[in-house]
Motif scaffolding. Structure first.
Motif, short mmCIF file in Angstrom:
data_model
loop_
_atom_site.label_atom_id
_atom_site.label_comp_id
_atom_site.label_asym_id
_atom_site.label_seq_id
_atom_site.Cartn_x
_atom_site.Cartn_y
_atom_site.Cartn_z
N GLU A 9 -27.98 -63.44 -82.34
CA GLU A 9 -26.61 -63.39 -82.56
C GLU A 9 -26.14 -62.46 -81.42
OE1 GLU A 9 -24.79 -64.51 -86.50
OE2 GLU A 9 -25.20 -62.51 -86.71
N ASP A 10 -26.68 -61.37 -81.23
CA ASP A 10 -26.18 -60.32 -80.12
C ASP A 10 -26.17 -60.85 -78.86
OD1 ASP A 10 -25.28 -58.77 -82.40
OD2 ASP A 10 -26.86 -57.42 -82.44
N VAL A 63 -27.41 -63.78 -77.31
CA VAL A 63 -27.31 -65.10 -76.73
C VAL A 63 -25.82 -65.55 -76.61
CG1 VAL A 63 -27.88 -67.78 -77.29
CG2 VAL A 63 -29.63 -65.97 -77.89
N PHE A 68 -22.25 -67.97 -76.21
CA PHE A 68 -21.76 -68.83 -76.61
C PHE A 68 -22.45 -69.27 -78.27
CE2 PHE A 68 -21.90 -69.88 -72.03
CZ PHE A 68 -20.48 -69.55 -71.86
N VAL A 69 -23.06 -68.38 -78.84
CA VAL A 69 -23.48 -68.49 -80.03
C VAL A 69 -22.31 -68.14 -81.02
CG1 VAL A 69 -24.90 -67.56 -81.84
CG2 VAL A 69 -25.76 -68.36 -79.74
N GLU A 106 -27.51 -61.29 -99.02
CA GLU A 106 -28.39 -61.75 -97.82
C GLU A 106 -29.65 -60.82 -97.64
OE1 GLU A 106 -26.21 -61.20 -94.22
OE2 GLU A 106 -24.71 -62.75 -94.86
N GLU A 109 -26.98 -66.94 -97.23
CA GLU A 109 -26.32 -66.21 -98.30
C GLU A 109 -27.08 -66.96 -99.59
OE1 GLU A 109 -22.43 -67.07 -97.32
OE2 GLU A 109 -22.49 -69.39 -98.39
N LEU A 125 -31.00 -60.05 -95.36
CA LEU A 125 -31.09 -58.80 -94.19
C LEU A 125 -30.17 -57.49 -94.63
CD1 LEU A 125 -31.42 -58.90 -91.22
CD2 LEU A 125 -29.12 -59.50 -90.97
N LEU A 126 -29.23 -57.71 -95.62
CA LEU A 126 -28.58 -56.50 -96.04
C LEU A 126 -29.27 -55.82 -97.00
CD1 LEU A 126 -25.07 -58.29 -96.27
CD2 LEU A 126 -26.15 -56.84 -94.33
N ASP A 127 -29.97 -56.38 -97.98
CA ASP A 127 -30.71 -55.75 -98.72
C ASP A 127 -32.11 -56.10 -98.90
OD1 ASP A 127 -31.06 -54.23 -101.26
OD2 ASP A 127 -30.29 -55.69 -102.62
N ARG A 178 -19.64 -58.60 -81.35
CA ARG A 178 -20.87 -57.86 -80.95
C ARG A 178 -21.54 -58.14 -79.33
NH1 ARG A 178 -23.52 -55.08 -84.55
NH2 ARG A 178 -25.34 -55.31 -83.56
N LYS A 179 -20.81 -59.17 -79.14
CA LYS A 179 -20.91 -59.34 -77.59
C LYS A 179 -20.24 -58.57 -76.64
CE LYS A 179 -23.32 -63.77 -78.10
NZ LYS A 179 -22.94 -64.04 -79.33
N ARG A 198 -30.83 -61.16 -85.62
CA ARG A 198 -29.83 -60.25 -85.33
C ARG A 198 -29.92 -60.28 -83.56
NH1 ARG A 198 -25.49 -58.34 -87.91
NH2 ARG A 198 -24.69 -56.52 -86.99
N LYS A 210 -16.92 -58.89 -76.58
CA LYS A 210 -15.91 -59.92 -76.08
C LYS A 210 -14.61 -59.87 -77.05
CE LYS A 210 -18.09 -63.69 -73.36
NZ LYS A 210 -18.11 -65.18 -73.38
N TYR A 269 -24.49 -53.16 -89.62
CA TYR A 269 -24.10 -54.67 -89.73
C TYR A 269 -22.72 -54.85 -89.40
CZ TYR A 269 -28.90 -54.65 -91.56
OH TYR A 269 -30.00 -54.29 -91.76
N LYS A 309 -22.71 -57.74 -100.58
CA LYS A 309 -23.20 -56.71 -99.53
C LYS A 309 -22.25 -56.95 -98.27
CE LYS A 309 -27.17 -54.76 -101.62
NZ LYS A 309 -26.73 -53.66 -102.07
N LYS A 310 -21.78 -58.26 -98.16
CA LYS A 310 -21.46 -58.91 -96.90
C LYS A 310 -20.15 -57.93 -96.43
CE LYS A 310 -22.13 -63.30 -95.90
NZ LYS A 310 -22.14 -64.42 -96.14
#
Lengths: 808, 266
Positions: free
Chosen positions: A110-111, A113, A115-116, A139, A126, A141-143, B202-203, A107, B205, B177, B127-128
């Motif tokens: 993704e938040d 860095v 240019f990701v 995922e 998934e 992460l979600l559960d 999330r950045k 997470r 932008k 999320y 859940k996505k």
């Protein structure tokens, strides 16, 4: 025969006038130079560093065009791949605490860095799972599992998903991986690379450095200290290369100059002007060369690393000739103005000729289809000519400030190296005495080397770019041991119609090729839409392994894909284009020699010839193919570039000496060192990589400089005395010292490459030094023998003054 | 979760307005933002049931497009999220594929899919939220059931939006999320209809812009937009939604939204 023929020709007067003009208009000269320097600085500021793969290819290149098309369809393929292990934690990556940290890290990456586009790890991968009458797409992460047992149950599911094993988890479940996919690629315009749009093009504001630095900063946080990370992929590689280039192009000229400066001070006992003058020439040459690159819109790529030491050495060598002659004139008591005129008249043309031959050697690479080489050919040649112009102008400006008094007593630059005289006399005697033996030995060595040249292969291995102690190389080796290959080759199936890949016949042919590819020892892993469809089919049938196969009908394929999209599945985006007309079969291949990849691809060609793909047009692309292409292009450039370099330099030599015979004869001691070095490499089993390719054209351009001085001097002496043996004896003893010392300067200058972290650059430096040494030996031993044998300046004669003396 | 939402839910996700409080003491920006959201939600409610034809066009950065056409049936639920039944008509190879969605405001949606090629119904659980919706530039959370508590609101200003005048509010997701840090939402002063939404990744932008056009009034009560364009500024892809043949109060019941209805749908 005109015995007073002047080797320097009529333009000597022009150089003399130039010297006088600079002396008489010193401050105007300075102003003009400052204006040029200012412009150079301005344009130099526009040059950016780009060591990415894209820097090698011209946009018009067909192979590269396919690659761009592939990237356009399937998105940027640039990634950072983070392998991790937690050896002190039970269950390694499937330790609940470790997984929680990885989920958090996923997470955070993704938040934070830049240019990701997407970060994928075990925590957010998934999973399509069959549960009673339902299909669950979920995922971690979600559960997130609440107990260790729950996570271990998930481990069993993950380890049964072939698509993840070897990618996100190793087969022993001891190492996990995080994949950061980028939204940019090296082929995007530089404006997109800026983190802060107003922050300029400094390396710390540009992709991929900003991306890599942020990853490093995040991984160094205390919460991840019990996890060991290994970093590979485009982001660490390109970022490392870019920073390395910046570091080494800053350090190398200074080290080169320090070494060369100390050598010249020791050998020639130079003083202030003799040190500061060349230093200014060299630094200005580098700035103006960068300015030229900025003006032409070139970027600094890997090959540029050889430029600073190269131009430094060339600049110093030219300065040595000028300073040496200037001091000789001064020691004769000439005033500064007259000494400068005479100096430039004497060395101007040889320096111009030397610069032209070196530039001609470099510019021969302009025929290369590889952008890195063709651009290097232009700015390298421009740099050599800039060095020449600055030596004959800026250095003259400096010397115009030499003190007029005590010229002979307090030299600014004093010819030295007299300790070499006895050695040179012995060499000349040896040449004259053993001319037959020398010719025989030279011919034998040449023939052996010539055979060795045919053993030489164009090849290279990315790993061998780096010295063994470089962290990046160690990480790649480790990741390849754990996960398999890190290089890719991609077959794109283009059906030409929207939704064409939903045709089951297309998918069956793709499946066949994929199954065959998996048997190849170089292929570590394959990915395609076939994997996803088999997975869905199995899940839709209660995870029954019988159904891990392609659906039969087009309708079912289409409906599965719709279900996958409705469920939010995203993995397919990497393998299918937006209108489902194209799909990619990706092969993960071991990082190895380009020749082995080429051999593998030829096996694929054979398979496809025997099992023709009738349902789609199949194109090969990917980094693996580009590597092979680079090797092909190098082989091609090698033949065309060498031929062109030889022809151009030979023409220049013939023109310079106004004789085809002399010109061609002069080429022998220049060609021989190149053949001997290449032959040595061939016999030794060394391959020709993208740097070694340039060895010949650089070496021949430099080696010819000494030959020009030797032949010119011997010819001059011959016209004076009419006897070849005498001309060689006098000529070599005069010019030999300067040649030995200049060669020593060049050798030491190029050995600076040994300091590089790049193994290929270090070996290039050694081989270049060997070639120049061989060239020196050829000039001292072979050239005199050739002159004696072929008598290129005409028949021997008795000079008029001797005849008159006899008659008297 | 459903496609169905398109007609509504995007709207549902979007707006709500203050009505009565304009006379009260001037509310704080947060209060006013919340009031706008509530009023927009109120104006979308009360339709009972409806059906429409829905066309989704996906365009990539080269202008290549894919079209999906489906019929959507909607049943409004008072205490929970609405029910939707989507039946695909195009492309031909997915014709007859049907999806039933019971959306929920507090829990994950229930979803069933009928694949005519297998003649089987499967329950799908996902859940996505931040993932792409059917490969489009819309994400699942753009269509998820609106719940006032899922966002923090802040009224920013009034400004012209095309020929209209708009409230401009900032919405910040509070659920876990989300793919967004915030959204800027424009809706018109007269009818509290969404006109535009800017989505920030999330950045922080700018990621996407939604433009909503072609509003029509049905039964003199229900404003529905006929044309939605979502443009992704980062990928240069876009998705267009076209609605047609809206019909309200067609008499749909719960029986039209059970698993058997999935198989009946053609």
């Amino acid at each position: 025969m005109n015995q007073n023929k002047n080797d320097l020709g009529t333009s000597a007067t022009g150089f003399g006038r130039l010297a006088l003009w600079i002396f008489d208009h010193r401050w105007l000269s300075l102003l003009l130079f400052s204006a040029c320097f200012g412009m150079g600085l301005y344009f130099a500021g526009k040059v950016s560093i780009d060591a990415s793969f894209e820097a090698w290819f011209d946009e018009k290149d067909r192979t590269y065009d396919y690659y761009l098309e592939y990237k356009n369809d399937f998105g940027s393929d640039e990634i950072a791949y983070l392998l991790y292990k937690a050896p002190d934690m039970p269950h390694g990556p499937f330790n609940l605490e470790v997984m929680r940290k990885i989920a958090n890290l996923t997470r955070v990456l993704e938040d934070e860095v830049p240019f990701v586009k997407e970060v994928t790890s075990l925590a957010n991968a998934e999973f399509i799972e069959a549960k009673a009458d339902s299909i669950e797409v979920h995922e971690l992460l979600l559960d997130f599992p609440k107990t260790q047992d729950e996570l271990l149950r998930i481990r069993d599911i993950v380890m049964n998903k072939p698509i993840y094993v070897g990618g996100l988890i190793d087969k022993d479940a001891t190492h996990g991986a995080i994949i950061l996919e980028m939204s940019l690629s090296g082929s995007d315009p530089i404006e997109k690379f800026r983190l802060d749009p107003e922050g300029g093009d400094g390396m710390d504001n540009l992709y991929p450095q900003v991306t890599n630095s942020k990853i490093d900063e995040i991984l160094a946080r205390p919460e991840y200290e019990d996890i060991r990370f290994y970093r590979i992929g485009d982001i660490p590689n390109n970022s490392y290369y870019n920073r390395l280039i910046k570091k080494e192009i800053s350090i190398f000229p200074l080290v080169t100059f320090a070494i060369v400066g100390i050598m010249t001070m020791l050998l020639f006992r130079t003083r202030f002007l003799g040190f500061v003058g060349p230093l200014t020439v060299v630094l200005s040459t580098l700035i103006l060369t960068l300015g030229f690159m900025g003006l032409m819109g070139y970027r600094i790529a890997t090959l540029f690393m050889i430029v600073p030491p190269f131009l430094t050495t060339i600049g110093v060598a030219q300065s040595v000739h000028l300073l040496s002659e200037f001091q000789i004139c001064r020691s004769k008591g000439m005033p500064i103005r007259e000494a400068l005129r005479q100096t430039l008249e004497l060395v101007g043309k040889p320096c111009l000729l030397a610069a032209l031959t070196t530039a001609a050697g470099l510019s021969s690479m302009v025929v290369s289809p590889l952008l890195n080489f063709s651009e290097f050919a232009v700015f390298g040649a421009a740099g050599v000519m800039i060095a020449f112009v600055l030596t004959t102008t800026l250095l003259v400006f400096f010397l115009s400030f030499a003190r007029d008094k005590h010229a002979a007593a307090t030299p600014e630059f004093q010819s030295g190296g007299s300790f070499l005289s006895p050695l040179l006399v012995r060499i000349v005697n040896f040449d004259l005495k053993h001319r037959g033996a020398i010719a025989f030995i030279a011919a034998a060595i040449f023939m052996i080397a010539f055979i060795g040249v045919f053993k030489l292969k164009v090849d290279f291995n990315f790993l061998e770019n780096f010295k063994e102690n470089v962290g990046l190389r160690q990480d790649v080796v480790y990741v390849e041991q754990v996960m398999g290959g890190s290089m890719n080759a991609v077959y794109v199936f283009d059906t030409g119609t929207a939704d064409g890949i939903k045709n089951s016949d297309v998918l069956k042919q793709l499946e066949g090729l994929q199954a065959w590819a998996e048997k190849n020892p170089l292929v570590q892993k394959t990915y395609s839409i076939v994997d996803v469809l088999k997975d869905i089919n199995q899940s839709f049938h209660g995870d029954d392994p019988e159904y891990f196969k392609l659906p039969e009908s087009r309708e079912l394929i289409a409906q599965y894909l719709l279900m996958y999209e409705i469920s939010g599945g995203k993995e397919l985006e990497d393998y299918v284009n937006s209108d489902y007309s194209r799909t990619a079969l990706e092969l993960r291949v071991k990082t190895t020699y380009a020749s082995r990849v080429d051999e593998m691809l030829r096996q694929f060609d054979t398979y496809m010839a025997e099992h023709p793909i009738t349902t789609a047009d199949v194109k090969l692309t990917g980094i693996g193919l580009l590597w092979v292409k680079i090797a092909d292009y190098i082989a091609d450039s090698q033949i065309r570039g060498y031929t062109l370099a030889f022809v151009m330099i030979a023409i220049l030599m013939c023109l310079a000496f106004r004789s085809i015979k002399v010109g061609m004869l002069s080429m022998i001691p220049n060609l021989a060192p190149v053949i001997i070095t290449l032959g040595f490499m061939g016999w030794w089993g060394m391959h020709l990589d993208y740097l070694r390719l340039m060895l010949a054209v650089i070496a021949i351009g430099i080696a010819v400089d000494d030959t020009i001085h030797i032949v010119s001097r011997i010819r001059s002496e011959f016209f004076r005395c009419g006897n070849y043996a005498e001309a060689i004896r006098i000529g070599l003893s005069h010019v030999g010292q300067a040649i030995v010392i200049t060669s020593a300067v060049l050798i030491c200058g190029f050995l600076v490459f040994l300091l590089s972290e790049l193994a290929i650059l270090a070996s290039f430096g050694i081989l270049l030094a060997i070639t120049i040494t061989t060239a020196l030996i050829a000039d001292l031993f072979l050239m005199p023998v050739l002159i004696l044998r072929f008598q290129p300046f005409g028949k021997e004669f008795t000079p008029q003054h001797s005849a008159s003396a006899k008659a008297a | 979760m459903g496609i169905l939402r398109m007609g509504f839910t995007v709207i549902a996700v979007i707006f709500f307005v203050t009505v009565g409080d304009s006379r009260a003491q001037s509310p704080s920006p947060e209060e006013k933002g919340l009031e706008i959201a509530k009023e927009a939600d109120r104006r979308l409610s009360g339709f009972g049931d409806c059906q429409e034809i829905f066309t989704m066009t996906l365009r990539d950065d080269r202008g290549r497009s894919r079209v999906r056409r489906m019929r959507i049936l909607t049943l409004e639920r008072e205490d929970d999220g609405d029910w939707f039944l989507s039946i695909f008509d195009e492309p031909a190879d997915v014709k007859g594929t049907a999806m039933l969605t019971y959306s929920h405001t507090h829990t994950d949606d229930d979803q069933w899919l009928y694949l005519p090629a297998l003649k089987r119904v499967k329950r799908i659980s996902s859940k996505k939220k931040s993932g792409s919706f059917m490969g489009s530039e819309f994400s699942f959370e753009d269509f998820s059931s609106m719940e006032i508590e899922k966002y923090k609101y802040k009224y920013l200003r009034n400004e012209p939006c095309g020929d209209l005048d708009c409230f401009v509010s900032e919405w910040i997701p509070t659920y876990a999320y989300s793919g967004y840090t915030r959204m800027m939402v424009w809706h018109d002063l007269a009818e509290y209809r969404i006109q535009r939404v800017d989505y920030y990744d999330r950045k922080n932008k700018l990621l996407k812009t939604l433009l909503v056009k072609g509003y029509q009034l049905f039964d003199e009560k229900y404003w529905r937009a006929m044309h939605w364009i979502m443009e992704n500024h980062q990928t240069k892809r876009s998705t267009t939604l076209e609605y047609s043949e809206y019909r309200f109060g067609v008499g749909l019941t719960e029986r039209d939204f059970d698993q058997a209805a999935l198989k009946r749908a053609k």
